[in-house]
Enzyme design. Structure first.
Site, short mmCIF file in Angstrom:
data_model
loop_
_atom_site.label_atom_id
_atom_site.label_comp_id
_atom_site.label_asym_id
_atom_site.label_seq_id
_atom_site.Cartn_x
_atom_site.Cartn_y
_atom_site.Cartn_z
N LYS A 1 -22.22 -4.17 -22.20
CA LYS A 1 -23.68 -4.16 -22.37
C LYS A 1 -24.09 -4.67 -23.74
O LYS A 1 -25.06 -5.41 -23.88
CB LYS A 1 -24.22 -2.74 -22.15
CG LYS A 1 -24.11 -2.23 -20.75
CD LYS A 1 -24.84 -3.09 -19.75
CE LYS A 1 -26.34 -3.09 -19.96
NZ LYS A 1 -27.04 -3.96 -19.00
N TYR B 1 -12.03 14.13 -7.73
CA TYR B 1 -10.96 13.40 -8.41
C TYR B 1 -10.09 14.38 -9.20
O TYR B 1 -8.86 14.33 -9.16
CB TYR B 1 -11.59 12.34 -9.33
CG TYR B 1 -10.65 11.66 -10.30
CD1 TYR B 1 -9.81 10.63 -9.90
CD2 TYR B 1 -10.64 12.03 -11.66
CE1 TYR B 1 -8.96 10.00 -10.80
CE2 TYR B 1 -9.81 11.41 -12.56
CZ TYR B 1 -8.97 10.40 -12.14
OH TYR B 1 -8.14 9.78 -13.04
N ALA C 1 -7.63 14.54 -17.72
CA ALA C 1 -8.45 15.58 -18.34
C ALA C 1 -9.49 16.11 -17.36
O ALA C 1 -10.06 17.19 -17.59
CB ALA C 1 -9.14 15.01 -19.57
N CYS C 2 -9.73 15.36 -16.28
CA CYS C 2 -10.72 15.80 -15.28
C CYS C 2 -10.28 17.05 -14.53
O CYS C 2 -11.05 17.58 -13.72
CB CYS C 2 -11.02 14.68 -14.29
SG CYS C 2 -11.96 13.34 -15.03
N ARG D 1 -17.06 12.95 -25.88
CA ARG D 1 -15.77 12.56 -25.31
C ARG D 1 -14.85 12.10 -26.44
O ARG D 1 -15.30 11.83 -27.56
CB ARG D 1 -15.93 11.35 -24.36
CG ARG D 1 -16.68 11.61 -23.07
CD ARG D 1 -15.92 12.53 -22.12
NE ARG D 1 -16.64 12.67 -20.85
CZ ARG D 1 -17.65 13.51 -20.63
NH1 ARG D 1 -18.10 14.28 -21.61
NH2 ARG D 1 -18.21 13.59 -19.45
N ASP E 1 0.85 -1.19 0.00
CA ASP E 1 0.00 0.00 0.00
C ASP E 1 0.89 1.25 0.00
O ASP E 1 1.59 1.52 0.99
CB ASP E 1 -0.88 -0.05 1.26
CG ASP E 1 -1.93 1.05 1.24
OD1 ASP E 1 -1.73 2.08 0.55
OD2 ASP E 1 -2.95 0.87 1.92
P1 NAD Z 1 -6.39 1.45 -12.48
O1 NAD Z 1 -7.37 1.67 -11.38
O2 NAD Z 1 -6.56 0.25 -13.35
O3 NAD Z 1 -4.91 1.43 -11.89
C1 NAD Z 1 -4.55 2.10 -10.71
C2 NAD Z 1 -3.84 1.10 -9.82
O4 NAD Z 1 -3.44 1.77 -8.63
C3 NAD Z 1 -4.75 -0.07 -9.40
O5 NAD Z 1 -4.19 -1.30 -9.81
C4 NAD Z 1 -4.80 0.04 -7.89
O6 NAD Z 1 -4.83 -1.20 -7.21
C5 NAD Z 1 -3.52 0.81 -7.60
N1 NAD Z 1 -3.60 1.46 -6.29
C6 NAD Z 1 -4.64 2.17 -5.79
N2 NAD Z 1 -4.37 2.53 -4.53
C7 NAD Z 1 -3.13 2.03 -4.23
C8 NAD Z 1 -2.33 2.07 -3.07
N3 NAD Z 1 -2.74 2.70 -1.95
N4 NAD Z 1 -1.12 1.46 -3.10
C9 NAD Z 1 -0.70 0.80 -4.23
N5 NAD Z 1 -1.44 0.73 -5.35
C10 NAD Z 1 -2.65 1.34 -5.35
O7 NAD Z 1 -6.39 2.80 -13.34
P2 NAD Z 1 -5.76 3.08 -14.76
O8 NAD Z 1 -6.88 3.29 -15.70
O9 NAD Z 1 -4.70 2.12 -15.09
O10 NAD Z 1 -5.12 4.52 -14.47
C11 NAD Z 1 -3.75 4.71 -14.15
C12 NAD Z 1 -3.51 6.17 -13.80
O11 NAD Z 1 -3.91 7.00 -14.91
C13 NAD Z 1 -4.31 6.65 -12.60
O12 NAD Z 1 -3.54 7.57 -11.88
C14 NAD Z 1 -5.48 7.36 -13.22
O13 NAD Z 1 -6.03 8.35 -12.36
C15 NAD Z 1 -4.84 7.98 -14.45
N6 NAD Z 1 -5.82 8.25 -15.51
C16 NAD Z 1 -6.44 7.22 -16.13
C17 NAD Z 1 -7.38 7.49 -17.12
C18 NAD Z 1 -8.09 6.38 -17.85
O14 NAD Z 1 -8.90 6.69 -18.74
N7 NAD Z 1 -7.86 5.12 -17.54
C19 NAD Z 1 -7.68 8.81 -17.46
C20 NAD Z 1 -7.02 9.84 -16.78
C21 NAD Z 1 -6.09 9.55 -15.82
#
Ligand code: NAD
Length: 345
Positions: free
Chosen positions: A203, A152, A122-123, A223, A53
């Site tokens: 879906k 977020y 982008a958020c 989007r 963690d």
């Molecule tokens: P995801 O949720 O699949 O991956 C995030 C990972 O972080 C997860 O595997 C989760 O278990 C891990 N995690 C969460 N809390 C944790 C902790 N305390 N310690 C260790 N690990 C922890 O998300 P993703 O889609 O792969 O996104 C990756 C990054 O990109 C994120 O920071 C997300 O905010 C950013 N992001 C993603 C998108 C998208 O469209 N997927 C868009 C904008 C930004």
């Protein structure tokens, strides 16, 4: 010959993180992953994988135990609209992700690691620039005056500033990208954290031909969606460049949610009725603006939405048909009234 680097991927058990690890391994590097969990889909491909963690400073210190040539910080508490726009998870999203970022950047600084890639979103863009679905403004310099429409987004903005402050005060060289809706195989596709492309693929795969699916809102919200391989490519290019960012990594192929549904139906060879129901939708319009990345990195993604969706639909359809008993049951029911009332974010 390509130099073998020692690389850390935080969030390596997640969707983008696991694709990033695969790419880094393909390049021949030594990779350590760290996450709360192993990748949900597919084998662990990192050389070393630490389950831990990152909110816990000691976990950070174990993960970042010496020199790394590159560090990618993707770990975050996140999900699709059904997770981040309802308000129910705001406290967790903000405190969990901010704590991870505070720990990672400071541990790297103390270990004399100078460059971290940070995945913003982008958020962060102001809600007031995303009211007109046809003309949203997501140019990088439009981020201020800040007015993200979700907590977020506020946390992402705080963390962007955090990584940039370490650049200024501690001579770090952190790199920041603002991802726009990344999708592809091996992403969350059910359970409440899935994002629109995966939810729609699921879906559509579940519905019998001439059936119906639910969509939050009127479906005219816009989007753009970027295929995960392109996201990884942009991430590596930015990290290895002289440009600090923040910069958008996204597609400029803007569609309405209705058009996204039609595209998936076309790929699936199904005709479905769209049932519009109330639900969290996020901003009215959003599209990536790729002028800055083209100028600074001479690169922009080129894969069409359709081609990425074809690969994603095939992967999710296989999951629906083989792995999920509820979905398999729903697909076999004849009456629309009997289908599970799941929704599309
Ligand atoms: P995801 O949720 O699949 O991956 C995030 C990972 O972080 C997860 O595997 C989760 O278990 C891990 N995690 C969460 N809390 C944790 C902790 N305390 N310690 C260790 N690990 C922890 O998300 P993703 O889609 O792969 O996104 C990756 C990054 O990109 C994120 O920071 C997300 O905010 C950013 N992001 C993603 C998108 C998208 O469209 N997927 C868009 C904008 C930004």
């Amino acid at each position: 010959m390509v130099e073998t680097k020692k690389i850390l991927v935080c969030g390596a058990g997640g969707f983008i993180g696991s694709h990033l690890v695969r790419r880094l391994k393909d390049e021949g590097h030594w990779v350590r992953g760290v996450d709360l969990k192993f990748p949900e889909f597919g084998a662990v491909e990192a050389d070393d994988f630490l389950i831990g963690d990152l909110r816990d400073r000691r976990t950070c210190e174990r993960a970042i135990d010496g020199r790394f040539d590159e560090v990618y910080q993707l770990a975050a508490d996140m999900g699709g609209a059904g997770y981040i726009f309802t308000g129910e998870h705001d406290a967790d999203v903000m405190s969990n992700s901010a704590t991870i970022n505070l720990n990672v950047v400071d541990t790297c600084h103390k270990r004399n690691i100078r460059r971290i890639f940070y995945s913003s979103s982008a958020c962060i863009y102001p809600a007031y620039n995303q009211i007109d679905p046809d003309h949203p403004n997501c140019a990088e310099d439009s981020a201020y005056p800040a007015a993200p429409d979700s907590e977020y987004g506020w946390e992402k903005l705080f963390s962007e500033r955090l990584f940039l402050a370490y650049n200024r005060n501690y001579a770090m060289q952190n790199r920041i990208a603002r991802y726009h809706n990344i999708f592809g195989p091996r992403g969350t596709w059910t359970g409440g954290r899935e994002k629109a492309p995966a939810a729609i693929c699921r879906k559509v795969a579940m519905a019998p031909n001439h059936g119906e699916i639910e969509i939050w809102g009127d479906g005219n919200q816009t989007r753009s969606f970027l295929y995960v391989d392109e996201c990884v490519e942009g991430t590596l290019r930015l990290t290895r460049s002289d440009f600090e960012g923040p910069v958008n990594i996204g597609s400029e192929e803007q569609v309405t949610i209705n058009q996204l549904v039609d595209l998936v139906c076309d790929i699936a060879g199904k005709t479905l009725h769209r049932n519009h129901v109330p639900g969290p939708q996020g901003v009215r319009g959003r599209n990536s603006d790729n002028r800055l990345i083209a100028e600074k990195l001479g690169w922009a993604p080129s894969e069409s939405l359709r081609s990425g969706l074809e690969k994603t639909y095939e992967w999710i359809e296989e999951k629906v048909n083989r792995a999920d008993p509820e979905a398999a049951g729903a697909a076999s029911r004849s009456s629309p009234a009997e289908w599970p009332k799941e929704r599309v974010a």
